[in-house]
Write a protein that holds these residues in place. Sequence first.
Motif, PDB file in Angstrom:
ATOM      1  N   TRP A 293      -8.015  15.539 -10.699  1.00 20.58           N
ATOM      2  CA  TRP A 293      -7.816  14.183 -10.219  1.00 20.58           C
ATOM      3  C   TRP A 293      -8.964  13.813  -9.272  1.00 20.58           C
ATOM      4  O   TRP A 293      -9.473  14.658  -8.551  1.00 20.58           O
ATOM      5  CB  TRP A 293      -6.508  14.080  -9.432  1.00 20.58           C
ATOM      6  N   GLY A 294      -9.309  12.531  -9.276  1.00 22.61           N
ATOM      7  CA  GLY A 294     -10.233  12.039  -8.269  1.00 22.61           C
ATOM      8  C   GLY A 294      -9.493  11.780  -6.964  1.00 22.61           C
ATOM      9  O   GLY A 294      -8.273  11.956  -6.885  1.00 22.61           O
ATOM     10  N   GLN A 295     -10.216  11.346  -5.953  1.00 24.93           N
ATOM     11  CA  GLN A 295      -9.616  11.085  -4.647  1.00 24.93           C
ATOM     12  C   GLN A 295      -8.998   9.702  -4.539  1.00 24.93           C
ATOM     13  O   GLN A 295      -8.294   9.412  -3.571  1.00 24.93           O
ATOM     14  CB  GLN A 295     -10.652  11.281  -3.536  1.00 24.93           C
TER      15      GLN A 295
ATOM     16  N   TRP B 121       1.828   6.263 -14.097  1.00 20.26           N
ATOM     17  CA  TRP B 121       0.750   6.267 -15.087  1.00 20.26           C
ATOM     18  C   TRP B 121       0.446   4.826 -15.495  1.00 20.26           C
ATOM     19  O   TRP B 121       1.363   4.032 -15.732  1.00 20.26           O
ATOM     20  CB  TRP B 121       1.171   7.100 -16.282  1.00 20.26           C
TER      21      TRP B 121
ATOM     22  N   TYR C  53      -5.930   6.435  -9.122  1.00 20.49           N
ATOM     23  CA  TYR C  53      -6.548   7.735  -9.353  1.00 20.49           C
ATOM     24  C   TYR C  53      -7.038   7.835 -10.795  1.00 20.49           C
ATOM     25  O   TYR C  53      -6.336   7.426 -11.730  1.00 20.49           O
ATOM     26  CB  TYR C  53      -5.545   8.867  -9.129  1.00 20.49           C
TER      27      TYR C  53
ATOM     28  N   TYR D 154       5.947  16.355  -7.597  1.00 25.98           N
ATOM     29  CA  TYR D 154       6.324  15.447  -8.676  1.00 25.98           C
ATOM     30  C   TYR D 154       6.399  16.207  -9.996  1.00 25.98           C
ATOM     31  O   TYR D 154       5.540  17.035 -10.293  1.00 25.98           O
ATOM     32  CB  TYR D 154       5.274  14.340  -8.846  1.00 25.98           C
TER      33      TYR D 154
ATOM     34  N   TYR E 279      -4.171   3.605 -24.469  1.00 25.95           N
ATOM     35  CA  TYR E 279      -2.736   3.564 -24.209  1.00 25.95           C
ATOM     36  C   TYR E 279      -2.509   2.867 -22.863  1.00 25.95           C
ATOM     37  O   TYR E 279      -3.308   3.017 -21.930  1.00 25.95           O
ATOM     38  CB  TYR E 279      -2.164   4.980 -24.128  1.00 25.95           C
TER      39      TYR E 279
ATOM     40  N   LYS F 148       4.869   5.105  -2.092  1.00 27.57           N
ATOM     41  CA  LYS F 148       5.666   5.279  -3.309  1.00 27.57           C
ATOM     42  C   LYS F 148       5.183   6.456  -4.142  1.00 27.57           C
ATOM     43  O   LYS F 148       4.264   7.174  -3.752  1.00 27.57           O
ATOM     44  CB  LYS F 148       5.612   3.984  -4.150  1.00 27.57           C
ATOM     45  N   GLY F 149       5.798   6.622  -5.313  1.00 26.70           N
ATOM     46  CA  GLY F 149       5.458   7.716  -6.202  1.00 26.70           C
ATOM     47  C   GLY F 149       4.326   7.372  -7.154  1.00 26.70           C
ATOM     48  O   GLY F 149       3.666   6.334  -7.039  1.00 26.70           O
ATOM     49  N   LEU F 150       4.113   8.268  -8.098  1.00 25.30           N
ATOM     50  CA  LEU F 150       3.021   8.132  -9.053  1.00 25.30           C
ATOM     51  C   LEU F 150       3.469   7.338 -10.276  1.00 25.30           C
ATOM     52  O   LEU F 150       4.586   7.515 -10.770  1.00 25.30           O
ATOM     53  CB  LEU F 150       2.549   9.520  -9.494  1.00 25.30           C
TER      54      LEU F 150
ATOM     55  N   GLY G 195      -1.637  14.656 -22.338  1.00 26.67           N
ATOM     56  CA  GLY G 195      -0.782  13.881 -21.456  1.00 26.67           C
ATOM     57  C   GLY G 195      -0.514  14.519 -20.112  1.00 26.67           C
ATOM     58  O   GLY G 195       0.284  13.993 -19.344  1.00 26.67           O
ATOM     59  N   TRP G 196      -1.166  15.647 -19.820  1.00 27.99           N
ATOM     60  CA  TRP G 196      -1.060  16.180 -18.473  1.00 27.99           C
ATOM     61  C   TRP G 196      -2.456  16.415 -17.911  1.00 27.99           C
ATOM     62  O   TRP G 196      -3.415  16.529 -18.656  1.00 27.99           O
ATOM     63  CB  TRP G 196      -0.204  17.441 -18.408  1.00 27.99           C
ATOM     64  N   PHE G 197      -2.526  16.450 -16.575  1.00 27.12           N
ATOM     65  CA  PHE G 197      -3.796  16.243 -15.912  1.00 27.12           C
ATOM     66  C   PHE G 197      -4.183  17.426 -15.025  1.00 27.12           C
ATOM     67  O   PHE G 197      -3.474  17.748 -14.082  1.00 27.12           O
ATOM     68  CB  PHE G 197      -3.729  14.974 -15.059  1.00 27.12           C
ATOM     69  N   ASP G 198      -5.314  18.033 -15.331  1.00 32.10           N
ATOM     70  CA  ASP G 198      -5.716  19.205 -14.566  1.00 32.10           C
ATOM     71  C   ASP G 198      -6.713  18.906 -13.455  1.00 32.10           C
ATOM     72  O   ASP G 198      -6.992  19.788 -12.644  1.00 32.10           O
ATOM     73  CB  ASP G 198      -6.246  20.312 -15.480  1.00 32.10           C
TER      74      ASP G 198
ATOM     75  N   VAL H 103      -3.924   6.655 -13.019  1.00 30.33           N
ATOM     76  CA  VAL H 103      -2.585   6.778 -12.443  1.00 30.33           C
ATOM     77  C   VAL H 103      -2.631   6.089 -11.083  1.00 30.33           C
ATOM     78  O   VAL H 103      -3.588   6.278 -10.332  1.00 30.33           O
ATOM     79  CB  VAL H 103      -2.174   8.255 -12.280  1.00 30.33           C
TER      80      VAL H 103
ATOM     81  N   TYR I 202       3.286  18.664 -10.096  1.00 29.91           N
ATOM     82  CA  TYR I 202       2.121  18.407  -9.243  1.00 29.91           C
ATOM     83  C   TYR I 202       2.547  18.473  -7.779  1.00 29.91           C
ATOM     84  O   TYR I 202       3.666  18.129  -7.433  1.00 29.91           O
ATOM     85  CB  TYR I 202       1.531  17.023  -9.509  1.00 29.91           C
TER      86      TYR I 202
ATOM     87  N   GLN J 284      -0.626   4.708  -7.322  1.00 26.48           N
ATOM     88  CA  GLN J 284       0.404   5.024  -6.338  1.00 26.48           C
ATOM     89  C   GLN J 284       0.458   3.907  -5.313  1.00 26.48           C
ATOM     90  O   GLN J 284      -0.465   3.751  -4.504  1.00 26.48           O
ATOM     91  CB  GLN J 284       0.098   6.364  -5.660  1.00 26.48           C
TER      92      GLN J 284
END
Lengths: 108, 120
Positions: free
Chosen positions: B110-112, B47, B95, A87, B59, B43-45, B105-108, B37, A36, B39
């Motif tokens: 994202w919201g703002q 889940w 997010y 990332y 989950y 810092k980083g992301l 498990g992967w994301f195409d 997700v 990403y 942040q």
Amino acid sequence: EIVMTQSPATLSVSPGERATLSCRASQSVSSNLAWYQQKPGQAPRLLIYGASTRATGVPARFSGSGSGTEFTLTISSLQSEDFAVYYCQQYNTWPPLTFGGGTKVEIK
Amino acid sequence: EVQLVESGGGLVQPGGSLRLSCAASGFIFSTYAMNWVRQAPGKGLQWVSGISGSGYSTYYADSVKGRFTISRDNSKNTVYLQMNSLRAEDTAVYYCAKDRLGATGWFDSWGQGTLVTVSS
């Protein structure tokens, strides 16, 4: 939990140059890896999934490679809009889904 | 065009509760798993939680298990995150992220994001 480690933390590159970003998994994730891009103040954007498949609309200068525990994102010729944080994320074994700490690509 | 719009963030005291919402449009909502997700500032992301298209499977990250609850209303095209017993370390932009398929498990998309600040 699978730990994802990205290197370097910061990469200084001149426009037009090639950038190579690394991502390592603490155990095999097969090819179940995504990349990403995130620009300041924006949401992340999917670039790559399946370790090497570009998402819709992603320029061909972005390429992903690797499998198992070692992965690479390459930007062949950096454009001004590519300066951002990148990332990696594994989705092979979850929960939890896990991200790397990010690599900031900055202008040299 | 896929759109994800989060709401519900704000300032809350430690130990308090907050419910986040994510309104979706532009796709067949019930077909896709949805996730949260976060942040933390600078810092980083990380889940946080995911839910299957039907809502049957949920989950959680260990750090929020037992405190956060994810749910969805497919009639309203909305996914929720109920956050209880909030801690300072929950401070982050949250997010909403759409899974590419059922629950890969992967994301195409994202919201703002919506900012949650836990502070006294």
